[in-house]
Design a protein around this motif. Structure first.
Motif, PDB file in Angstrom:
ATOM      1  N   ALA A 151     -29.234  32.531 -92.050  1.00  0.00           N
ATOM      2  CA  ALA A 151     -29.390  31.722 -93.102  1.00  0.00           C
ATOM      3  C   ALA A 151     -30.298  30.525 -92.558  1.00  0.00           C
ATOM      4  O   ALA A 151     -30.981  30.101 -93.341  1.00  0.00           O
ATOM      5  CB  ALA A 151     -27.987  31.041 -93.567  1.00  0.00           C
ATOM      6  N   GLN A 152     -29.941  30.064 -91.430  1.00  0.00           N
ATOM      7  CA  GLN A 152     -30.745  29.190 -90.684  1.00  0.00           C
ATOM      8  C   GLN A 152     -32.178  29.435 -90.784  1.00  0.00           C
ATOM      9  O   GLN A 152     -33.080  28.623 -90.875  1.00  0.00           O
ATOM     10  CB  GLN A 152     -30.198  28.778 -89.501  1.00  0.00           C
ATOM     11  N   VAL A 153     -32.384  30.803 -90.255  1.00  0.00           N
ATOM     12  CA  VAL A 153     -33.900  31.243 -90.027  1.00  0.00           C
ATOM     13  C   VAL A 153     -34.452  31.343 -91.332  1.00  0.00           C
ATOM     14  O   VAL A 153     -35.680  30.834 -91.485  1.00  0.00           O
ATOM     15  CB  VAL A 153     -33.628  32.558 -89.368  1.00  0.00           C
ATOM     16  N   PHE A 154     -33.720  31.918 -92.441  1.00  0.00           N
ATOM     17  CA  PHE A 154     -34.363  31.711 -93.760  1.00  0.00           C
ATOM     18  C   PHE A 154     -34.817  30.506 -94.017  1.00  0.00           C
ATOM     19  O   PHE A 154     -35.956  30.384 -94.816  1.00  0.00           O
ATOM     20  CB  PHE A 154     -33.465  32.707 -94.834  1.00  0.00           C
ATOM     21  N   TRP A 155     -33.981  29.595 -94.158  1.00  0.00           N
ATOM     22  CA  TRP A 155     -34.191  28.229 -94.735  1.00  0.00           C
ATOM     23  C   TRP A 155     -34.997  27.598 -93.661  1.00  0.00           C
ATOM     24  O   TRP A 155     -35.961  26.823 -94.272  1.00  0.00           O
ATOM     25  CB  TRP A 155     -32.767  27.115 -94.443  1.00  0.00           C
ATOM     26  N   LEU A 156     -35.365  27.881 -92.482  1.00  0.00           N
ATOM     27  CA  LEU A 156     -36.548  27.375 -91.800  1.00  0.00           C
ATOM     28  C   LEU A 156     -38.030  27.722 -92.036  1.00  0.00           C
ATOM     29  O   LEU A 156     -38.943  27.084 -92.282  1.00  0.00           O
ATOM     30  CB  LEU A 156     -36.105  27.746 -90.120  1.00  0.00           C
ATOM     31  N   TRP A 157     -38.019  29.031 -92.566  1.00  0.00           N
ATOM     32  CA  TRP A 157     -39.255  29.734 -93.038  1.00  0.00           C
ATOM     33  C   TRP A 157     -39.288  29.002 -94.376  1.00  0.00           C
ATOM     34  O   TRP A 157     -40.586  29.059 -94.918  1.00  0.00           O
ATOM     35  CB  TRP A 157     -39.073  31.151 -93.131  1.00  0.00           C
ATOM     36  N   ALA A 158     -38.424  28.943 -95.195  1.00  0.00           N
ATOM     37  CA  ALA A 158     -38.540  28.079 -96.596  1.00  0.00           C
ATOM     38  C   ALA A 158     -39.038  26.979 -96.513  1.00  0.00           C
ATOM     39  O   ALA A 158     -40.234  26.337 -97.002  1.00  0.00           O
ATOM     40  CB  ALA A 158     -37.019  28.010 -97.335  1.00  0.00           C
ATOM     41  N   GLY A 159     -38.739  26.046 -95.322  1.00  0.00           N
ATOM     42  CA  GLY A 159     -39.271  24.851 -94.988  1.00  0.00           C
ATOM     43  C   GLY A 159     -40.510  24.912 -94.591  1.00  0.00           C
ATOM     44  O   GLY A 159     -41.689  24.149 -94.915  1.00  0.00           O
ATOM     45  N   THR A 160     -40.861  25.964 -94.039  1.00  0.00           N
ATOM     46  CA  THR A 160     -42.291  26.212 -93.231  1.00  0.00           C
ATOM     47  C   THR A 160     -43.356  26.542 -94.505  1.00  0.00           C
ATOM     48  O   THR A 160     -44.399  26.177 -94.709  1.00  0.00           O
ATOM     49  CB  THR A 160     -42.557  27.410 -92.471  1.00  0.00           C
ATOM     50  N   ALA A 161     -42.847  27.439 -95.448  1.00  0.00           N
ATOM     51  CA  ALA A 161     -43.786  27.812 -96.654  1.00  0.00           C
ATOM     52  C   ALA A 161     -43.850  26.651 -97.421  1.00  0.00           C
ATOM     53  O   ALA A 161     -44.870  26.222 -98.107  1.00  0.00           O
ATOM     54  CB  ALA A 161     -42.737  28.597 -97.628  1.00  0.00           C
ATOM     55  N   LEU A 162     -42.925  25.272 -97.574  1.00  0.00           N
ATOM     56  CA  LEU A 162     -43.086  24.219 -98.562  1.00  0.00           C
ATOM     57  C   LEU A 162     -44.199  23.567 -97.489  1.00  0.00           C
ATOM     58  O   LEU A 162     -45.076  22.878 -98.129  1.00  0.00           O
ATOM     59  CB  LEU A 162     -41.912  23.329 -98.398  1.00  0.00           C
ATOM     60  N   LEU A 163     -44.068  23.401 -96.137  1.00  0.00           N
ATOM     61  CA  LEU A 163     -45.012  22.618 -95.439  1.00  0.00           C
ATOM     62  C   LEU A 163     -46.529  23.328 -95.551  1.00  0.00           C
ATOM     63  O   LEU A 163     -47.299  22.414 -95.741  1.00  0.00           O
ATOM     64  CB  LEU A 163     -44.456  22.723 -93.941  1.00  0.00           C
ATOM     65  N   LEU A 164     -46.664  24.550 -95.650  1.00  0.00           N
ATOM     66  CA  LEU A 164     -48.133  24.943 -95.692  1.00  0.00           C
ATOM     67  C   LEU A 164     -48.301  25.134 -97.038  1.00  0.00           C
ATOM     68  O   LEU A 164     -49.608  24.898 -97.478  1.00  0.00           O
ATOM     69  CB  LEU A 164     -47.855  26.813 -95.335  1.00  0.00           C
ATOM     70  N   SER A 165     -47.534  25.010 -98.142  1.00  0.00           N
ATOM     71  CA  SER A 165     -48.115  24.697 -99.591  1.00  0.00           C
ATOM     72  C   SER A 165     -48.748  23.501 -99.729  1.00  0.00           C
ATOM     73  O   SER A 165     -49.518  23.196-100.084  1.00  0.00           O
ATOM     74  CB  SER A 165     -46.853  24.923-100.531  1.00  0.00           C
ATOM     75  N   ALA A 166     -47.828  22.491 -99.039  1.00  0.00           N
ATOM     76  CA  ALA A 166     -48.604  21.153 -99.035  1.00  0.00           C
ATOM     77  C   ALA A 166     -49.817  20.957 -98.374  1.00  0.00           C
ATOM     78  O   ALA A 166     -50.786  20.163 -98.713  1.00  0.00           O
ATOM     79  CB  ALA A 166     -47.334  20.096 -98.144  1.00  0.00           C
TER      80      ALA A 166
END
Length: 234
Positions: A151-166
């Protein structure tokens, strides 16, 4: 702006899909290597045709050369810090490695969308999507193997996706009034960083996973990018 957000969402969504695949699906190492090589070949050609060549046409060879050189040096320096200082297998090192080539890719995508139709950036966006999917799958799987909670890994990737979108949105909005010379250097900085990441991270990984077919898959990726570019230009 709506089309920009849609393109960014599709490209960054590949990170979430790839992470979910790597964490909860089955990912054969040989298949992963083939996909990584395929995506790398497609991305390499797209960077040349969608970022470097247009920059030369709209600005100059000198501006493009400067940007590519700066981008490759920035990646090499950051990659050195990850491997030698932070630790490639540490949490911070892993996060840095994940975002290191993603931020330039998405910044370049945002810049490429300035004044362009969706068809004109289809090849670049498609290649980044193909690149993000296997990279996220392999990265998430490797992190889970190092005993990070899934779960922690997935949310880390979700945060990364938001960063890259930004990064893509910032590139699109903040540079809208920039001159062609400035845009050319920025595009080529992004291109140089991604080319360096392909040389040091992507293609070696593909070769280690399946040395016999990695070259073939890379060539197929180049053909795929060419076809994408042909369709978008039709």
């Amino acid at each position: 702006m709506i089309m920009t957000l849609l393109v960014v969402a599709v490209v960054s969504g590949a990170l979430l899909a790839g992470a979910a695949w790597g964490l909860f699906g089955r990912l054969n190492e040989t298949l992963e290597g083939l996909l990584v090589a395929l995506a790398g070949g497609a991305l390499l050609l797209s960077l040349v045709t969608e970022l470097i060549e247009p920059s030369i046409e709209r600005s100059s060879v000198g501006a493009a050369t400067l940007g590519v050189a700066i981008g490759s040096l920035l990646f090499a320096g950051a990659d050195y810090l990850i491997d030698e200082k932070w630790g490639a297998n540490s949490g911070g090192g892993l996060l840095a490695a994940i975002t290191l080539d993603g931020v330039p890719e998405n910044l370049a995508l945002g810049v490429a969308l300035i004044g362009a139709t969706p068809a004109e950036v289809a090849a670049l966006a498609g290649s980044i999507f193909l690149s993000n999917l296997p990279e996220a799958a392999g990265g998430a799987r490797d992190m889970a193997r190092q005993n990070y909670p899934k779960a922690q890994v997935f949310w880390l990737w979700a945060g990364t996706a938001l960063l890259l979108s930004a990064a893509a949105i910032v590139g699109n909005l903040m540079l809208d009034e920039a001159s062609e010379h400035v845009l050319a250097v920025i595009r080529c900085i992004a291109a140089g960083a991604v080319v360096a990441s392909l040389a040091t991270e992507v293609f070696p990984k593909a070769y280690r996973s399946d040395m016999h077919l990695a070259g073939v898959a890379t060539a197929l990726g180049v053909v795929l990018a060419f076809l994408l570019g042909s369709v978008s230009g039709a």
